[in-house]
Every structure is written in structure tokens, then in C-alpha cells.
Design an enzyme around this catalytic site. Sequence first.
Site, mmCIF file in Angstrom:
data_model
loop_
_atom_site.group_PDB
_atom_site.id
_atom_site.type_symbol
_atom_site.label_atom_id
_atom_site.label_comp_id
_atom_site.label_asym_id
_atom_site.label_seq_id
_atom_site.Cartn_x
_atom_site.Cartn_y
_atom_site.Cartn_z
ATOM 1 N N HIS A 1 -2.944 -12.450 1.061
ATOM 2 C CA HIS A 1 -2.396 -12.508 2.440
ATOM 3 C C HIS A 1 -2.997 -13.612 3.325
ATOM 4 O O HIS A 1 -3.601 -13.356 4.336
ATOM 5 C CB HIS A 1 -2.374 -11.161 3.155
ATOM 6 C CG HIS A 1 -3.652 -10.371 3.232
ATOM 7 N ND1 HIS A 1 -4.876 -10.908 3.512
ATOM 8 C CD2 HIS A 1 -3.860 -9.035 3.096
ATOM 9 C CE1 HIS A 1 -5.769 -9.944 3.550
ATOM 10 N NE2 HIS A 1 -5.181 -8.802 3.296
ATOM 11 N N HIS B 1 0.820 -1.219 0.000
ATOM 12 C CA HIS B 1 0.000 0.000 0.000
ATOM 13 C C HIS B 1 0.847 1.260 0.000
ATOM 14 O O HIS B 1 0.444 2.289 -0.552
ATOM 15 C CB HIS B 1 -0.927 0.007 1.220
ATOM 16 C CG HIS B 1 -1.944 -1.086 1.174
ATOM 17 N ND1 HIS B 1 -3.104 -0.990 0.461
ATOM 18 C CD2 HIS B 1 -1.938 -2.333 1.722
ATOM 19 C CE1 HIS B 1 -3.799 -2.128 0.574
ATOM 20 N NE2 HIS B 1 -3.105 -2.953 1.333
ATOM 21 N N ASP C 1 2.389 -6.040 2.231
ATOM 22 C CA ASP C 1 1.136 -5.391 2.650
ATOM 23 C C ASP C 1 1.457 -4.131 3.459
ATOM 24 O O ASP C 1 0.683 -3.732 4.324
ATOM 25 C CB ASP C 1 0.279 -6.371 3.467
ATOM 26 C CG ASP C 1 -1.177 -5.914 3.622
ATOM 27 O OD1 ASP C 1 -1.632 -5.087 2.806
ATOM 28 O OD2 ASP C 1 -1.845 -6.376 4.570
#
Lengths: 351, 351
Positions: free
Chosen positions: A194, A51, A251
Site C-alpha cells: 500500500h 482484510h 485493504d
Amino acid sequence: MLVENVLIVDPVDGEYVGTVEFEDVILEIRKSDKSSFEHILMPAFVDPHIHGIKGIDTMTASQEDFERFKEYEALEGVWYFQPTTVTCPLDELRKIKIPSELKLHIEGPFIAPKRKGAHSESYIQSPPRDVHELEQYLSLSSIGTITVAPEYDSFLDFAKSCELNNIRISIGHTDATFAQAKRAFENGFRRITHFPNALSPLHHRELGVTGAGLLLDFTLEIIADGIHCAPEFVNLVYKVKEAEKIILVTDSISATGLEDGNYMLGDLRVKVENGIAKLSDGTLAGSTLKFSQAVKNFAKFTGCSLKELAMVSSYNACKDLNLNGGRIKEGYPAKLVLLDNELNIKKVWNF
Amino acid sequence: MLVENVLIVDPVDGEYVGTVEFEDVILEIRKSDKSSFEHILMPAFVDPHIHGIKGIDTMTASQEDFERFKEYEALEGVWYFQPTTVTCPLDELRKIKIPSELKLHIEGPFIAPKRKGAHSESYIQSPPRDVHELEQYLSLSSIGTITVAPEYDSFLDFAKSCELNNIRISIGHTDATFAQAKRAFENGFRRITHFPNALSPLHHRELGVTGAGLLLDFTLEIIADGIHCAPEFVNLVYKVKEAEKIILVTDSISATGLEDGNYMLGDLRVKVENGIAKLSDGTLAGSTLKFSQAVKNFAKFTGCSLKELAMVSSYNACKDLNLNGGRIKEGYPAKLVLLDNELNIKKVWNF
């Protein structure tokens, strides 16, 4: 460029000492008779789910930010990554100015409210039947991967439509049953986001998506920070799936590489304490994991070989995303990372 | 006795067509050139965890009942079994008149209240430091196996004391953490009772005894009725552990082979509907699984080979309990079961 007498680690050919000559592609590899070496040369890494980093967030990044994003990732040994969005009004996606050489990973809004994790429930919606509804907001060529919950009635139509447009489907943020996950698998959708975070858990009478991920031949993203799942869990996944079916991802969010404190992830407030990012209710909100640390952790948690480490850190993601890379072999692009024996990064080539 | 041109299934030597000559021991095996056969010859089965069958309950069985118990088991292809007790006042154990050739499996009272399953909580207690406290109630030579929860402080002392007296420790009915299960494993206690029932569940941040059972090299009892755990879960365990580490058990109760209705298990009322035994609160209370069905189910759930089926149905239990059996090989006792291609039992020899 000449890198001499290093331990060359290729995910297919294995580990051997040699010298690599390259420009933008690998020109020649000469095996050495020596068994000693100072440094390790691996294919540079790929992070398909990230992100943000150091104050940059995919949702708000300017073109300049994306250039810095690439530079920061290069310092982590990453030559390719998919900037990842959060669940948001589709209008918001329109504003993202991603460079043409990158593609987005769209995480939500087509996910399950019950397994939303750190995504805003109010924007969650079922997938449209056809990917062209998404195209009203985002050019399809800018999308690399979409994380979708497979329990929606419209899942199969949407997923097949994505595939026709070269968009990878990843199953995630889902409360699907084992049977629903199996149906997706049997229709060719064999990637999970994930694992096992934000998935229906493994119960011995209803195996859920977690059980499906372990039992069926899915490829699994893993956040190897030791926080999203215990080191022993990473080891269990490695033991069950083997390295061929694991893709390391960070992530990571914008707080990565910055101090503890308050940050935003999309429009949710995130507090980072001791490097752990959470919403106010305690839900994990992405990570502050750097890719180079993910690589070290996976090696430590599993005791895997360097050849296997090259699979999980680059080769498997390249295969999954249809990228030309992940190998140290003549003719392949020279995306390379030089490491010391403790897997510290010494140098990166990502022409 | 001569059994001619059968498919001989040995857990070590594998599967081949041949003729077996035996009296009380196997005298000679002659391999055949033929590849066709009508019947399958396997080592007769072993059930290390069975409370009862056809109205007989270990807790209340007379000497005559135990003789019938043996006969019923022989019809199931089982040549050796461990009649299993439930959690009860230790005084009750004294009354059990087990024949000298059998040994008990003591399930409770040294278990965890939180994972009691169908055992009376009021009788649960921590294990004594030394097995000789148990000996006040039961001669140690009558005990084959004890299921114990490893999270008690006294576990290690007790378990080591049991081992010195040739009593097998099986970890079960436990809420232990992964670390506690690992401690037991590292101290040599490597068997788990009816996995994963009545165990702390697998969570990705605390793997519990379920995770320990999958990750570490434990040997696992499995109730393959498709009810205690889903067929896919049995398949997952088979995939992760391989056949070498699985022991089939029935955990069957007195209602087995009888009609649906109301029964007792120890001093708990059990209702059997559609063959499923439950307490009034819905907790599973043992099974009504017959061993021959467990064998068929395991083959169906996993697609394993006959050689592997011989491991899980006999050989592994023989190794675990230090029994001379589980092989079809010259010199071994002739405990044999003849089956058709659909694994129906045609004949049993259990001299």
C-alpha cells in the site's frame, strides 16, 4: 458460453471488438469487424490485500465465512484474493481456517513500530532468520505474501528463506532509509505494500521508501480510494511508474459494505464515519473500498486506457503472485467480468 | 575561428563529430566521417539564478564587480546569467548598478514567511497588484525574473502585469497548496525556483508545490550540488520530468570559489564549512556550487546523454528567458564551450 460483440480488453493484446467462447477455459476468440459494442469484457480482478468485507474479518472468519467472502468478492468482479491478517500474537494465526485454494497475506508482525499504522505495537517483532519459525504457527503452503520491514538485520535471511518457499515478500510498514530499500531491491525484493501509506516519506535529502518506490523499479500496491492518498498522488504514481508497476488493492476491512459505526480490526477499535475507517487517534485503519470502485477510481484519477486498467486490476497481480490468469486469450482460465461503459459490473464468470 | 573534429552537441540535432567555423555567429558546420574526437563542443551555459561568486554579491556589487562577475562566469563556461537579489527593503534594489546587457533575478520580497529559507523575514511582503509599484525602485527593463509565492491574493494580478512587461515569473519560497500551484499553472505561470527547496513538501494527501512540480508540466530550476537535494532526488526529477523541463542553476553566493569562513548573504550571516553555506540555525543559505561542477554532477547523478546535458545547462534556460542561444547551428551566436571527456572546461567563446 458465448459472449458476443463485446469490447475485449486484454492487458497484452489491447482492446478490440469480438466474441468470446468459453467453458472453464477460453476456447475461441473471434475478432469482429464492428467497432460498436454495448459491453466491456475484462479479465476478472485480483485483490492481493483485503482484510475483510461485510462483517467478515480474516482474523476471525469461520470456514463458512470464507465461503461468503468468496461470494462477496465475486460480486466485485474479483476471482482471486489474499485474505490479509493484522499484527497479532503468532498463536492467533494458527486459528485461521483458510480454504485450500486461497493463500494469506500476512501483514505484520515483522514491521516497524514507527510505521505501524493500524497494527498493535505490542505484537510487533523482528523477522526470524528462517521462515520455518513461522511454520510453527502456520503451514507455509497457506501463505501467499508477507509484508515485512526491510530495515531489520534479519530481513535478507528471512526474505530469501520465504522466497525458497514460494512466499512473496512485500516491503511495507517500514521506516527504512532509501539505502535500505535499495538493498532489498538489489536482492530481488521488488514489491511494496500500500504505497505510500506507512512508509518512510520522500524527503529531497533522504528519499526514504517512498522515494525508492518511485525511483527504483518496484511494483507498488495502491489503495485507490482517494482517501489513503489524493487522486493527484495516484496520478503521479501512474505517471512515474506507468501501469505495468501498479497493483490495485482495497485493504478493506469488515465494515466494508456495512453502515458507519464501530468495528474491530484485529484487537483495535475502529470507527467508520462517512466510509472512512480510523483508530481513535485518527490513524487510517484500512479502507471500506470495494474493488469495483477501486477500478472506477483509478480510471478516473489517471485517465488510463482500459488495457492499462486490466493491468492494474488483474494482470500485474497475476504475474506477481504467479497465478494463471489476467488474460483474455485462448487457453487461459475463463475468469471474466462484463462491465458497462461506466465500468459498472454486469456479470462475472469465475469458474 | 575554426574548431575541428570535435563532438558537436546540439540540444535539438544531437551529437555528431564535425568542424565548426564561426566568428561572432556560427558560420558553417561540416559533419565529419570520423567517429573519434578529442574534445566536446557544447553551447555555452546559462545560469538564471546566481547571487554571487568570489567575493562579489549582487546586492553590493559595483559596476567593476559586475565586470569581474562576467569574467568569472565565463571561466565556468557561462555566457549569460541573472544576478540574483535577496529579500530586502525595496529601496535597496535601487542601488544595484547592473550592466545594461544583464537582467536581475529578484528573489523575494514577495515570498512566504514559512518558506523563507535564507531570506530576512522582516522584509517579506505580499506582491503589489501591479508591477509598476516595483518600478518605483527598479527600472522594469533591468528585471529578468521574479520569484514569487503564488498563494497571495494579489499573485495573479501581479504576475500577469509582470508578463506584460516581459518579466518571467518563477514560483518559489512558497507554502502554497497543490490547488494554488495548479491555479498558477493554469494561468500560464509554469516555472519553479530551485525545486524542491523552500517549497511546500510532497505529502500523499496534499501534494503541495513539490507534488505540483512533479505532476504538472512545470519547468524546474535544480541546484545539482548533491546538498540541496540528494543525487537520487535529482535523478528522480530527471526520470519524472525528463531533461526538457529542467534548468540547472547554481544559487551560488559570494563565498563561491573562496575558502570556508564567515560571509554575508544580504544582511544575514552565513558560515561556510566544507563548502556548505548555512545560517546559524542550520538553514542552507545558497550554495558554493560552480556551474561547471553542476554540469558534471547532473551528468553523474542521472546518466543523461550529452544532448540532454545541453538542454539542462543552456537550451532550456534560453527558451525560458527568450535568449537567442543554446544551439550549435548556423546563424546562432557563437557562445560555445569546449570540454574534455570528463567535462572539464578547456576553452570558452562568449563573444
